[in-house]
Design a protein around this motif. Structure first.
Motif, PDB file in Angstrom:
ATOM      1  N   PRO B  97     -48.371 -44.137  81.566  1.00 20.15           N
ATOM      2  CA  PRO B  97     -48.403 -43.505  80.237  1.00 20.15           C
ATOM      3  C   PRO B  97     -48.063 -44.503  79.127  1.00 20.15           C
ATOM      4  O   PRO B  97     -47.369 -45.501  79.369  1.00 20.15           O
ATOM      5  N   ASN B  98     -48.549 -44.225  77.909  1.00 19.01           N
ATOM      6  CA  ASN B  98     -48.283 -45.130  76.784  1.00 19.01           C
ATOM      7  C   ASN B  98     -46.981 -44.754  76.072  1.00 19.01           C
ATOM      8  O   ASN B  98     -46.891 -44.797  74.858  1.00 19.01           O
ATOM      9  N   VAL B  99     -45.979 -44.346  76.852  1.00 18.37           N
ATOM     10  CA  VAL B  99     -44.696 -43.964  76.266  1.00 18.37           C
ATOM     11  C   VAL B  99     -43.875 -45.219  76.004  1.00 18.37           C
ATOM     12  O   VAL B  99     -43.713 -46.047  76.885  1.00 18.37           O
ATOM     13  N   ASN B 100     -43.392 -45.348  74.753  1.00 16.46           N
ATOM     14  CA  ASN B 100     -42.546 -46.486  74.405  1.00 16.46           C
ATOM     15  C   ASN B 100     -41.102 -45.999  74.405  1.00 16.46           C
ATOM     16  O   ASN B 100     -40.703 -45.223  73.532  1.00 16.46           O
ATOM     17  N   MET B 101     -40.320 -46.424  75.387  1.00 14.11           N
ATOM     18  CA  MET B 101     -38.958 -45.916  75.550  1.00 14.11           C
ATOM     19  C   MET B 101     -38.078 -46.195  74.333  1.00 14.11           C
ATOM     20  O   MET B 101     -37.274 -45.355  73.941  1.00 14.11           O
ATOM     21  N   VAL B 102     -38.243 -47.384  73.733  1.00 14.21           N
ATOM     22  CA  VAL B 102     -37.402 -47.733  72.579  1.00 14.21           C
ATOM     23  C   VAL B 102     -37.688 -46.792  71.415  1.00 14.21           C
ATOM     24  O   VAL B 102     -36.786 -46.264  70.768  1.00 14.21           O
ATOM     25  N   GLU B 103     -38.982 -46.554  71.181  1.00 18.99           N
ATOM     26  CA  GLU B 103     -39.374 -45.620  70.122  1.00 18.99           C
ATOM     27  C   GLU B 103     -38.823 -44.238  70.384  1.00 18.99           C
ATOM     28  O   GLU B 103     -38.337 -43.560  69.475  1.00 18.99           O
ATOM     29  N   GLU B 104     -38.899 -43.816  71.639  1.00 16.73           N
ATOM     30  CA  GLU B 104     -38.435 -42.473  71.989  1.00 16.73           C
ATOM     31  C   GLU B 104     -36.927 -42.335  71.774  1.00 16.73           C
ATOM     32  O   GLU B 104     -36.456 -41.306  71.305  1.00 16.73           O
ATOM     33  N   MET B 105     -36.181 -43.391  72.114  1.00 18.73           N
ATOM     34  CA  MET B 105     -34.727 -43.349  71.912  1.00 18.73           C
ATOM     35  C   MET B 105     -34.402 -43.208  70.421  1.00 18.73           C
ATOM     36  O   MET B 105     -33.565 -42.399  70.030  1.00 18.73           O
ATOM     37  N   ALA B 106     -35.092 -44.014  69.608  1.00 17.18           N
ATOM     38  CA  ALA B 106     -34.860 -43.959  68.154  1.00 17.18           C
ATOM     39  C   ALA B 106     -35.225 -42.577  67.613  1.00 17.18           C
ATOM     40  O   ALA B 106     -34.505 -42.004  66.798  1.00 17.18           O
TER      41      ALA B 106
END
Lengths: 128, 137
Positions: B97-106
């Motif tokens: 998946p194109n999930v960006n963990m850093v973006e999601e945390m922010a």
């Protein structure tokens, strides 16, 4: 002493404070809405407008316009000038809105105190 | 009494932020959901917020938040060559998946802060209403 204006300016002030709390709550709720522009109004100017005039305007036709005495219309709301504009076009400064909301709440409570004092004064006059 | 409108406005903000938190949870949970074809791979989901303008009363000043919907991220999927993987396709590739963990945390921190500030607004409005009810006592 007329009972109509026993509470003086505080009755109108309380209404306006409630209205301002509403506008600021809208700003805080939309802190993450893209393109939302934060709004507020000039409290002093609005209060002057809402104050009952010495004599109401006489009308001879139902279509004559009375001076504005209802809630603040959208045209009286100003947009805030953002200090740090964000990329998505949102101009809500969360800190600023929170401070304004808290200050407004304190002033609301001050108005309540004044009203409460007025009521107590009247009660003393009635009961002796 | 217009003080009650504050509750509606803040509640709409809270439900919007909780949708955002929900999507963050969904994105983070699915960060390792690999698949063997582009169509079946999970894509990061983001909510779309917009200001709720009152249709009946254009002069209304209390503006809530409405959720326009959920969009899937158009960022490219991560293609990985792993022929030994059980989900690998005929060419030996898996899709992540194109999930960006850093973006999601922010995103998560921002959503929870915004949620908290709406709770704060409701608490203050509640105190003011309670004080108003006691007026003249």
């Amino acid at each position: 002493m007329k009972l109509d204006n026993a509470f003086g300016i505080h009755e109108q002030a309380l209404k306006l404070r409630t209205h301002r709390a509403e506008v600021l709550a809208g700003n805080i709720a939309n802190a993450d809405t893209p393109g939302y522009k934060a709004r507020d109004f000039d409290f002093h100017k609005q209060l002057q407008q809402q104050l009952p005039a010495g004599e109401t305007m006489r009308t001879t036709s139902p279509r004559h316009i009375q001076p504005n005495s209802g809630p603040v219309s959208a045209s009286e709301l100003f947009y805030r000038i953002p200090s740090q504009p964000s990329l998505d076009g949102n101009t809500v400064d969360s800190q600023l809105e929170h401070t304004a909301y808290a200050a407004n709440a304190m002033e609301y409570q001050a108005s309540l105190r004044f009203l409460s004092g007025g009521i107590k004064k009247l009660m003393t006059a009635i009961k002796g | 009494m217009s003080m009650f409108k504050i509750f509606d406005t803040a509640a709409s903000g809270m439900s919007a932020q909780s949708l955002r938190l929900n999507l963050v949870a969904s994105n983070m949970a699915n960060v390792d959901s690999v698949s063997s074809s582009i169509d079946q791979t999970y894509r990061a989901r983001q909510p779309v917020f917009s200001a709720m303008l009152n249709q009946l009363n254009p002069n209304a000043s209390a503006v809530g938040v409405q959720m326009k919907g959920v969009v899937e991220s158009q960022a490219p999927l991560v293609m990985e060559y792993a022929p030994e993987h059980s989900m690998a396709n005929a060419d030996g590739y898996i899709y992540r998946p194109n999930v960006n963990m850093v973006e999601e945390m922010a995103n998560m921190i921002s959503a929870s802060r915004s949620y908290e500030s709406n709770v704060e607004v409701i608490n203050t409005a509640k105190q003011l209403l309670a004080a108003t009810l006691k007026l003249g006592e």
